[in-house]
Design a protein around this motif. Structure first.
Motif, PDB file in Angstrom:
ATOM      1  N   LEU A  44     -18.515   3.067  23.294  1.00 37.51           N
ATOM      2  CA  LEU A  44     -17.645   3.779  24.223  1.00 37.51           C
ATOM      3  C   LEU A  44     -17.849   5.259  23.935  1.00 37.51           C
ATOM      4  O   LEU A  44     -17.347   5.793  22.945  1.00 37.51           O
ATOM      5  CB  LEU A  44     -16.201   3.337  24.024  1.00 37.51           C
ATOM      6  CG  LEU A  44     -16.011   1.851  24.338  1.00 37.51           C
ATOM      7  CD1 LEU A  44     -14.747   1.312  23.713  1.00 37.51           C
ATOM      8  CD2 LEU A  44     -16.032   1.625  25.834  1.00 37.51           C
ATOM      9  N   ILE A  45     -18.651   5.894  24.802  1.00 33.92           N
ATOM     10  CA  ILE A  45     -19.032   7.288  24.602  1.00 33.92           C
ATOM     11  C   ILE A  45     -18.475   8.102  25.756  1.00 33.92           C
ATOM     12  O   ILE A  45     -18.863   7.901  26.913  1.00 33.92           O
ATOM     13  CB  ILE A  45     -20.563   7.443  24.536  1.00 33.92           C
ATOM     14  CG1 ILE A  45     -21.132   6.545  23.427  1.00 33.92           C
ATOM     15  CG2 ILE A  45     -20.946   8.909  24.309  1.00 33.92           C
ATOM     16  CD1 ILE A  45     -22.630   6.383  23.482  1.00 33.92           C
ATOM     17  N   PHE A  64     -24.119  -5.809  36.955  1.00 39.98           N
ATOM     18  CA  PHE A  64     -22.838  -5.229  36.539  1.00 39.98           C
ATOM     19  C   PHE A  64     -23.070  -3.974  35.707  1.00 39.98           C
ATOM     20  O   PHE A  64     -24.006  -3.903  34.909  1.00 39.98           O
ATOM     21  CB  PHE A  64     -22.021  -6.215  35.696  1.00 39.98           C
ATOM     22  CG  PHE A  64     -21.313  -7.255  36.497  1.00 39.98           C
ATOM     23  CD1 PHE A  64     -20.049  -7.017  37.023  1.00 39.98           C
ATOM     24  CD2 PHE A  64     -21.909  -8.487  36.736  1.00 39.98           C
ATOM     25  CE1 PHE A  64     -19.393  -7.980  37.770  1.00 39.98           C
ATOM     26  CE2 PHE A  64     -21.268  -9.456  37.478  1.00 39.98           C
ATOM     27  CZ  PHE A  64     -20.004  -9.205  37.997  1.00 39.98           C
ATOM     28  N   TRP A  65     -22.189  -3.017  35.894  1.00 42.26           N
ATOM     29  CA  TRP A  65     -22.158  -1.832  35.039  1.00 42.26           C
ATOM     30  C   TRP A  65     -21.309  -2.181  33.818  1.00 42.26           C
ATOM     31  O   TRP A  65     -20.205  -2.723  33.961  1.00 42.26           O
ATOM     32  CB  TRP A  65     -21.551  -0.644  35.780  1.00 42.26           C
ATOM     33  CG  TRP A  65     -22.474  -0.061  36.809  1.00 42.26           C
ATOM     34  CD1 TRP A  65     -22.596  -0.462  38.099  1.00 42.26           C
ATOM     35  CD2 TRP A  65     -23.395   0.998  36.615  1.00 42.26           C
ATOM     36  NE1 TRP A  65     -23.540   0.296  38.738  1.00 42.26           N
ATOM     37  CE2 TRP A  65     -24.043   1.223  37.850  1.00 42.26           C
ATOM     38  CE3 TRP A  65     -23.732   1.806  35.531  1.00 42.26           C
ATOM     39  CZ2 TRP A  65     -25.017   2.199  38.016  1.00 42.26           C
ATOM     40  CZ3 TRP A  65     -24.697   2.790  35.702  1.00 42.26           C
ATOM     41  CH2 TRP A  65     -25.331   2.976  36.930  1.00 42.26           C
ATOM     42  N   THR A  66     -21.838  -1.888  32.637  1.00 38.95           N
ATOM     43  CA  THR A  66     -21.150  -2.174  31.385  1.00 38.95           C
ATOM     44  C   THR A  66     -21.329  -1.001  30.426  1.00 38.95           C
ATOM     45  O   THR A  66     -22.155  -0.120  30.664  1.00 38.95           O
ATOM     46  CB  THR A  66     -21.704  -3.441  30.701  1.00 38.95           C
ATOM     47  OG1 THR A  66     -23.045  -3.202  30.273  1.00 38.95           O
ATOM     48  CG2 THR A  66     -21.655  -4.648  31.623  1.00 38.95           C
ATOM     49  N   ASN A  67     -20.586  -1.024  29.357  1.00 37.15           N
ATOM     50  CA  ASN A  67     -20.850  -0.088  28.276  1.00 37.15           C
ATOM     51  C   ASN A  67     -22.100  -0.584  27.545  1.00 37.15           C
ATOM     52  O   ASN A  67     -22.350  -1.780  27.488  1.00 37.15           O
ATOM     53  CB  ASN A  67     -19.641   0.004  27.331  1.00 37.15           C
ATOM     54  CG  ASN A  67     -19.216  -1.346  26.819  1.00 37.15           C
ATOM     55  OD1 ASN A  67     -18.829  -2.221  27.600  1.00 37.15           O
ATOM     56  ND2 ASN A  67     -19.293  -1.549  25.514  1.00 37.15           N
ATOM     57  N   VAL A 114     -17.407  -6.149  18.524  1.00 37.13           N
ATOM     58  CA  VAL A 114     -16.764  -4.974  17.942  1.00 37.13           C
ATOM     59  C   VAL A 114     -17.123  -3.764  18.802  1.00 37.13           C
ATOM     60  O   VAL A 114     -18.312  -3.470  19.012  1.00 37.13           O
ATOM     61  CB  VAL A 114     -17.226  -4.754  16.483  1.00 37.13           C
ATOM     62  CG1 VAL A 114     -16.537  -3.544  15.878  1.00 37.13           C
ATOM     63  CG2 VAL A 114     -16.969  -6.011  15.643  1.00 37.13           C
ATOM     64  N   ALA A 115     -16.100  -3.072  19.315  1.00 34.90           N
ATOM     65  CA  ALA A 115     -16.318  -1.903  20.169  1.00 34.90           C
ATOM     66  C   ALA A 115     -16.063  -0.617  19.381  1.00 34.90           C
ATOM     67  O   ALA A 115     -15.042  -0.484  18.714  1.00 34.90           O
ATOM     68  CB  ALA A 115     -15.395  -1.955  21.383  1.00 34.90           C
ATOM     69  N   PHE A 116     -17.001   0.299  19.478  1.00 29.98           N
ATOM     70  CA  PHE A 116     -16.965   1.554  18.740  1.00 29.98           C
ATOM     71  C   PHE A 116     -16.778   2.746  19.674  1.00 29.98           C
ATOM     72  O   PHE A 116     -17.500   2.872  20.662  1.00 29.98           O
ATOM     73  CB  PHE A 116     -18.290   1.777  18.001  1.00 29.98           C
ATOM     74  CG  PHE A 116     -18.565   0.781  16.924  1.00 29.98           C
ATOM     75  CD1 PHE A 116     -18.174   1.026  15.619  1.00 29.98           C
ATOM     76  CD2 PHE A 116     -19.244  -0.388  17.205  1.00 29.98           C
ATOM     77  CE1 PHE A 116     -18.440   0.104  14.614  1.00 29.98           C
ATOM     78  CE2 PHE A 116     -19.522  -1.317  16.205  1.00 29.98           C
ATOM     79  CZ  PHE A 116     -19.120  -1.063  14.912  1.00 29.98           C
ATOM     80  N   ILE A 156     -12.715   0.496  28.239  1.00 34.59           N
ATOM     81  CA  ILE A 156     -12.528   1.911  28.570  1.00 34.59           C
ATOM     82  C   ILE A 156     -11.048   2.261  28.545  1.00 34.59           C
ATOM     83  O   ILE A 156     -10.660   3.332  28.058  1.00 34.59           O
ATOM     84  CB  ILE A 156     -13.197   2.252  29.912  1.00 34.59           C
ATOM     85  CG1 ILE A 156     -14.720   2.208  29.720  1.00 34.59           C
ATOM     86  CG2 ILE A 156     -12.749   3.615  30.440  1.00 34.59           C
ATOM     87  CD1 ILE A 156     -15.520   2.301  30.988  1.00 34.59           C
ATOM     88  N   ASP A 157     -10.195   1.363  29.014  1.00 32.56           N
ATOM     89  CA  ASP A 157      -8.752   1.590  28.929  1.00 32.56           C
ATOM     90  C   ASP A 157      -8.315   1.716  27.471  1.00 32.56           C
ATOM     91  O   ASP A 157      -7.552   2.621  27.122  1.00 32.56           O
ATOM     92  CB  ASP A 157      -7.993   0.459  29.622  1.00 32.56           C
ATOM     93  CG  ASP A 157      -6.498   0.652  29.548  1.00 32.56           C
ATOM     94  OD1 ASP A 157      -5.984   1.587  30.203  1.00 32.56           O
ATOM     95  OD2 ASP A 157      -5.841  -0.106  28.803  1.00 32.56           O
ATOM     96  N   VAL A 158      -8.811   0.813  26.615  1.00 36.07           N
ATOM     97  CA  VAL A 158      -8.473   0.874  25.189  1.00 36.07           C
ATOM     98  C   VAL A 158      -8.922   2.204  24.595  1.00 36.07           C
ATOM     99  O   VAL A 158      -8.154   2.891  23.919  1.00 36.07           O
ATOM    100  CB  VAL A 158      -9.117  -0.307  24.418  1.00 36.07           C
ATOM    101  CG1 VAL A 158      -9.014  -0.101  22.924  1.00 36.07           C
ATOM    102  CG2 VAL A 158      -8.464  -1.616  24.819  1.00 36.07           C
TER     103      VAL A 158
END
Length: 186
Positions: A44-45, A64-67, A114-116, A156-158
Motif C-alpha cells: 500500500l503505497i 482487476f486493479w489491485t495493490n 500480510v499488507a504493508f 486501501i480503506d485500512v
C-alpha cells in the motif's frame, strides 16, 4: 495436492494422532506434515493522495486493479519480498514502513496475507507486461469508475485510516539480536 511421502527421508507417510489432530507423519524419522500453507504480501503505497495500483494480466484476478503483491519465497524475509514484488510488477522503488493488515483465509492451501504500508522512494509506474498490464497512482475518486478488486478497496480503506503510527513497524534494534529474523512490533 496431498503429501504421501516424507519430505525428509522419502518413506510413505501414515496417519497419526498428533496434538489431538489426525495428521500424516513419517514412521521412520518422525517428520510431521503440518498442512499446506502459503503466505502472500501486498503493498500500500501512497503518493500525493493517490495509491499505487496494478491491473492483473493473468488469473486469478485478470482485469482487476489491485495493490501490487505476491507470494513469499522460501528463503526471503517477507518485507524484502514485497519490496522486490513492487519493483518487479510496477517499476516503483519503495521500502516497508509497517504492517497495516493481515488476512487469514483457511482453505485447502491455508493462505495468510500480510499488507504493508510502504514509503515511495522513486520510479514511475511501469507494468512488467507479464503479471500486470497497467500500473498507476490512482486517487480514491478515480478508483470509483475502475474495476478495483474488493479486497484492495478494503486494504486501501485500512491504510488510509491507520495514520502514521497505526500497525506494526520493523524492529530495527531488537533488545536481543536475532540474525535472519524479520521482527515487527507496536
Amino acid at each position: 495436492m496431498e503429501a504421501n511421502f516424507c519430505l525428509s527421508c522419502g518413506t510413505e507417510l501414515v496417519w497419526k494422532t498428533i496434538d489431538g489432530v489426525e495428521r500424516k507423519g513419517c514412521p521412520s524419522c518422525n517428520f510431521v506434515h503440518w498442512g499446506n500453507y502459503s503466505v502472500g504480501v501486498g503493498a500500500l503505497i501512497e503518493k500525493d493522495g493517490k495509491y499505487l495500483l496494478v491491473r492483473r494480466a493473468q488469473n486469478p484476478g485478470k482485469g482487476f486493479w489491485t495493490n501490487p503483491g505476491g507470494y513469499i519465497e522460501q528463503h526471503e524475509l517477507f518485507h524484502k519480498t514485497i519490496e522486490r514484488e513492487v519493483l518487479e510488477e510496477a517499476g516503483v522503488e519503495a521500502v516497508v514502513k509497517r504492517i497495516v493488515a493481515v488476512r487469514d483465509q483457511p482453505r485447502s492451501i491455508h493462505n495468510v496475507y500480510v499488507a504493508f504500508a510502504m514509503d515511495y522512494i522513486a520510479g514511475e509506474p511501469t507494468p512488467d507486461g507479464v503479471e500486470v498490464d497497467a500500473a498507476a497512482f490512482v486517487s480514491p475518486e478515480e478508483m470509483e469508475s475502475m474495476n478495483v478488486a474488493g479486497f484492495t478497496k478494503w486494504l486501501i480503506d485500512v491504510a488510509s485510516h491507520s495514520g502514521e503510527t497505526g500497525g506494526l513497524s520493523i524492529d530495527e534494534k531488537p533488545v536481543v539480536p536475532l540474525e535472519g529474523y524479520g521482527l515487527f512490533r507496536v
